[in-house]
Design a protein around this motif. Structure first.
Motif, PDB file in Angstrom:
ATOM      1  N   LYS A   1       0.809  -1.212  -0.028  1.00 12.58           N
ATOM      2  CA  LYS A   1       0.213   0.064   0.222  1.00 12.58           C
ATOM      3  C   LYS A   1       0.750   1.198  -0.039  1.00 12.58           C
ATOM      4  O   LYS A   1       0.690   2.062  -0.551  1.00 12.58           O
ATOM      5  N   GLU A   2       2.136   1.236   0.784  1.00 10.36           N
ATOM      6  CA  GLU A   2       2.829   2.405   0.816  1.00 10.36           C
ATOM      7  C   GLU A   2       3.505   2.408  -0.538  1.00 10.36           C
ATOM      8  O   GLU A   2       3.569   3.711  -1.117  1.00 10.36           O
ATOM      9  N   PHE A   3       4.073   1.520  -0.958  1.00 11.92           N
ATOM     10  CA  PHE A   3       4.588   1.352  -2.197  1.00 11.92           C
ATOM     11  C   PHE A   3       4.071   2.213  -3.309  1.00 11.92           C
ATOM     12  O   PHE A   3       4.447   3.063  -3.778  1.00 11.92           O
ATOM     13  N   TYR A   4       2.823   1.641  -3.502  1.00 12.22           N
ATOM     14  CA  TYR A   4       1.864   2.200  -4.629  1.00 12.22           C
ATOM     15  C   TYR A   4       1.289   3.702  -4.324  1.00 12.22           C
ATOM     16  O   TYR A   4       1.170   4.378  -5.186  1.00 12.22           O
ATOM     17  N   SER A   5       1.395   4.007  -2.947  1.00 17.67           N
ATOM     18  CA  SER A   5       0.787   5.433  -2.722  1.00 17.67           C
ATOM     19  C   SER A   5       2.145   6.519  -2.995  1.00 17.67           C
ATOM     20  O   SER A   5       1.966   7.628  -3.420  1.00 17.67           O
ATOM     21  N   VAL A   6       3.255   5.960  -2.948  1.00 15.48           N
ATOM     22  CA  VAL A   6       4.482   6.823  -3.049  1.00 15.48           C
ATOM     23  C   VAL A   6       4.859   6.806  -4.592  1.00 15.48           C
ATOM     24  O   VAL A   6       4.965   7.871  -5.354  1.00 15.48           O
ATOM     25  N   ILE A   7       4.621   5.440  -5.313  1.00 13.03           N
ATOM     26  CA  ILE A   7       5.093   5.709  -6.679  1.00 13.03           C
ATOM     27  C   ILE A   7       3.746   6.295  -7.626  1.00 13.03           C
ATOM     28  O   ILE A   7       4.349   6.904  -8.546  1.00 13.03           O
ATOM     29  N   LYS A   8       2.681   6.622  -7.041  1.00 11.86           N
ATOM     30  CA  LYS A   8       1.628   7.352  -7.747  1.00 11.86           C
ATOM     31  C   LYS A   8       1.809   8.682  -7.499  1.00 11.86           C
ATOM     32  O   LYS A   8       1.058  10.048  -8.028  1.00 11.86           O
ATOM     33  N   LEU A   9       2.615   9.254  -6.469  1.00 12.02           N
ATOM     34  CA  LEU A   9       2.770  10.735  -6.255  1.00 12.02           C
ATOM     35  C   LEU A   9       3.200  11.530  -7.539  1.00 12.02           C
ATOM     36  O   LEU A   9       3.994  10.943  -8.407  1.00 12.02           O
ATOM     37  N   PRO A  10       2.896  12.887  -7.491  1.00 12.12           N
ATOM     38  CA  PRO A  10       3.567  13.698  -8.597  1.00 12.12           C
ATOM     39  C   PRO A  10       4.894  13.651  -8.516  1.00 12.12           C
ATOM     40  O   PRO A  10       5.482  13.528  -7.451  1.00 12.12           O
TER      41      PRO A  10
ATOM     42  N   TYR B   1       6.309   6.698 -15.964  1.00 17.96           N
ATOM     43  CA  TYR B   1       5.469   7.649 -16.652  1.00 17.96           C
ATOM     44  C   TYR B   1       6.374   9.116 -16.630  1.00 17.96           C
ATOM     45  O   TYR B   1       6.471   9.863 -17.485  1.00 17.96           O
ATOM     46  N   ASP B   2       6.991   9.434 -15.507  1.00 13.14           N
ATOM     47  CA  ASP B   2       7.605  10.830 -15.539  1.00 13.14           C
ATOM     48  C   ASP B   2       8.610  10.656 -14.294  1.00 13.14           C
ATOM     49  O   ASP B   2       8.627   9.836 -13.573  1.00 13.14           O
ATOM     50  N   SER B   3       9.474  11.774 -14.327  1.00 11.98           N
ATOM     51  CA  SER B   3      10.419  11.741 -13.028  1.00 11.98           C
ATOM     52  C   SER B   3      10.641  13.574 -13.054  1.00 11.98           C
ATOM     53  O   SER B   3      10.407  14.304 -13.777  1.00 11.98           O
ATOM     54  N   ALA B   4      11.584  13.573 -11.928  1.00 15.64           N
ATOM     55  CA  ALA B   4      11.959  14.936 -11.565  1.00 15.64           C
ATOM     56  C   ALA B   4      13.464  15.224 -12.445  1.00 15.64           C
ATOM     57  O   ALA B   4      14.370  14.470 -11.778  1.00 15.64           O
TER      58      ALA B   4
END
Length: 124
Positions: free
Chosen positions: A4-13, A103-106
């Motif tokens: 749950k933590e993994f997917y919540s972080v990976i989906k952050l902007p 998808y994207d990165s900084a």
């Protein structure tokens, strides 16, 4: 880290993943890249070479697909990242791609990344 933590972080902007990256690599004193007969690289829309980095092995592994299929996560100690990797990347004209999520990165200038990491290190 649970799923749950993994997917919540990976989906952050990308900007929030960048902030997460700064805090976690300083906390754990490690950075992760993908490696297979050389480090994973990519290009931005302008043709600039980028080297992707992640805060944890699991995030790097998640991105070992497509052009990076067969690559494996490799640990880079934070001290080595700060003192060898970032100066080398700057000298070679590359840019760090922070926390790609398929998808994207900084994409950062080396000086900005170095400054942000040093600022976070000052908190310890």
């Amino acid at each position: 880290m649970n799923e749950k933590e993994f997917y919540s972080v990976i989906k952050l902007p990308a900007t929030k993943r960048y902030e997460y990256f700064i805090k976690k690599v300083v906390d754990w004193e490690e950075v992760w890249g993908l490696y297979q007969d050389g480090w994973a690289m990519t290009k931005d829309d302008n043709g600039n070479l980028l080297i992707p980095f992640w805060p944890r092995k699991e995030f790097a592994q998640y991105c070992a697909i497509g052009e990076w299929e067969g690559y494996t996560p490799e640990l880079i100690e934070l001290d080595k990242f700060l003192n060898e990797w970032l100066p080398g990347i700057k000298k070679d004209g590359y840019k760090p791609s922070i926390f790609w999520n398929n998808y994207d990165s900084a994409v950062m200038e080396v000086e900005v990344l170095l400054q942000d990491l040093k600022r976070e290190l000052d908190n310890y």
